[in-house]
Design an enzyme around this catalytic site. Structure first.
Site, PDB file in Angstrom:
ATOM      1  CG  HIS A  17      -1.940   1.079   1.247  1.00  0.00           C
ATOM      2  ND1 HIS A  17      -3.295   0.846   1.358  1.00  0.00           N
ATOM      3  CD2 HIS A  17      -1.827   2.427   1.174  1.00  0.00           C
ATOM      4  CE1 HIS A  17      -3.946   1.982   1.359  1.00  0.00           C
ATOM      5  NE2 HIS A  17      -3.066   2.973   1.257  1.00  0.00           N
ATOM      6  CG  HIS A 197      -7.751   3.885   0.467  1.00  0.00           C
ATOM      7  ND1 HIS A 197      -7.209   3.283  -0.623  1.00  0.00           N
ATOM      8  CD2 HIS A 197      -6.738   4.590   1.047  1.00  0.00           C
ATOM      9  CE1 HIS A 197      -5.932   3.614  -0.716  1.00  0.00           C
ATOM     10  NE2 HIS A 197      -5.624   4.402   0.284  1.00  0.00           N
ATOM     11  CD  GLU A 200      -6.742   6.921   5.317  1.00  0.00           C
ATOM     12  OE1 GLU A 200      -7.430   6.981   4.288  1.00  0.00           O
ATOM     13  OE2 GLU A 200      -5.574   7.374   5.380  1.00  0.00           O
ATOM     14  CG  ASP A 280       0.290   9.019   0.541  1.00  0.00           C
ATOM     15  OD1 ASP A 280       0.204   8.992  -0.695  1.00  0.00           O
ATOM     16  OD2 ASP A 280      -0.643   8.661   1.299  1.00  0.00           O
TER      17      ASP A 280
END
Ligand code: ADE
Ligand code: ZN
Length: 337
Positions: A17, A197, A200, A280
């Site tokens: 991911h 996703h 989250e 990220d």
């Protein structure tokens, strides 16, 4: 460096991911922007030179701005190579990364150009560092269901052996999962495994929504908020759904106030398959290697548990059977002493 940190560095890792456009280091963004004659907004960086953002919405905005510097196939080659190189230097043997054709289209880039850049970066990184890179094509939730269908169809119409799955990121609070069933159905019917996703920024109800209306998914991006609902945790374990857990990202986005509030241990104890991931990296000051180190430091995971996570990740990867067998062999051969 302590012996345990050195050992963790050597563990064969599998990352499932990361968002390719979100892996670009500030120095590389500046370099690419310069060669593409793009002026970056002053406020994009902090005084320390990191990306500037302060919540999920401003993070997504900064991420979009970074993506908008990419204009040529070579840009995609360079970011793919740079990301895979950094993973390989931390012991990663396999990485799946999300690419977002919507972001590229904004910059007038064709899907073919994006793909040729990414696949070149994957080939170059495998040649230089032995890491295997693969691509998951993603749609962006807040761009809506029609656009998602378009992206799924684009992927199906132009297959490539390095494209191994379909996914969806973006603002989880927008739309409901059933709006995206047609897009996921297109991908699934063409043989692509799927991930979405959920759980989250939104809670366990969002994970229920995903598993009830997107039955084709075998993995969930994040999914950590499932821990708020015991019934859901049991359901994920029974259905053998894997969670792509990104603790550093979750802490950075303030889903949890501190490490001890993060439910990774609870999820593992419930027998759910998990992988450890960076999401990220430069935005959240992390990397897959750091996530394994965090596993030891903040969750008390020992080497045996960390290698078990690598094995679960390999098993739930979207790699073909031969690649999967190779990954599992590499992981099993690694010796703790
Ligand atoms: N796109 C890039 N990073 C993301 C994240 N953490 N959640 C949702 N969409 C994203
Ligand atoms: Zn993500």
């Amino acid at each position: 460096m302590k012996l345990i940190h050195q050992k963790i560095r050597q563990i064969p890792k599998v990352e499932l991911h990361s968002h390719l456009e979100g892996t670009i280091q500030p120095s590389l963004v500046k370099k690419i922007a310069k060669r593409n004659n793009i002026k970056l907004r002053d406020g994009l960086f902090t005084q320390q030179g990191d990306f500037a953002w302060n919540d999920f919405v401003t993070f997504l905005k900064a991420y979009d701005e970074v993506s908008s510097c990419l204009k040529h196939s070579k840009d995609y080659r360079d970011i793919t190579y740079d990301y895979l190189k950094s993973c390989a230097l931390e012991g990663t043997i396999y990485a799946e990364t999300f690419i977002s054709p919507d972001h590229a289209a904004e910059m007038g880039m064709s899907y073919e150009d994006v793909l040729s850049g990414c696949t070149q970066g994957i080939d170059d990184a495998e040649r230089d560092f032995g890491i295997i890179g693969r691509i998951i094509v993603t749609c962006v939730r807040h761009l809506g269901p029609n656009q998602a269908v378009r992206i799924a169809q684009l992927m199906v119409d132009e297959p490539h052996p390095y494209i191994v799955g379909f996914g969806m990121g973006g603002d989880e609070s927008q739309y409901v999962a059933s709006d995206f069933t047609p897009a996921f159905q297109i991908a699934f019917d063409a043989g692509y495994p799927c991930t979405v996703h959920a759980g989250e920024v939104c809670g366990s109800e969002s994970v229920w929504d995903a598993i009830n209306h997107l039955p084709m998914i075998s993995r969930i991006g994040h999914g950590v908020r499932s821990a708020e609902d015991g019934e859901l945790i049991k359901t994920l374990a029974n259905r053998k759904l894997s969670l792509e857990v990104c603790p550093g990202s979750n802490l950075a986005l303030a889903l949890y106030p501190d490490w001890k509030s993060h439910p990774l241990k609870q999820i593992l104890k419930a027998g759910i398959s998990v992988s450890l991931n960076s999401d990220d990296p430069p935005f959240f000051n992390t990397s897959v290697g750091k996530e394994y180190q965090n596993g030891a430091e903040h969750f008390n995971l020992d080497l045996k548990q960390l290698i078990y996570i690598s094995r679960m990740a390999a098993e739930s990867s979207f790699a073909d059977t031969k690649t999967k067998a190779y990954l599992i062999k590499k992981i099993n051969e690694w010796s703790i002493d």
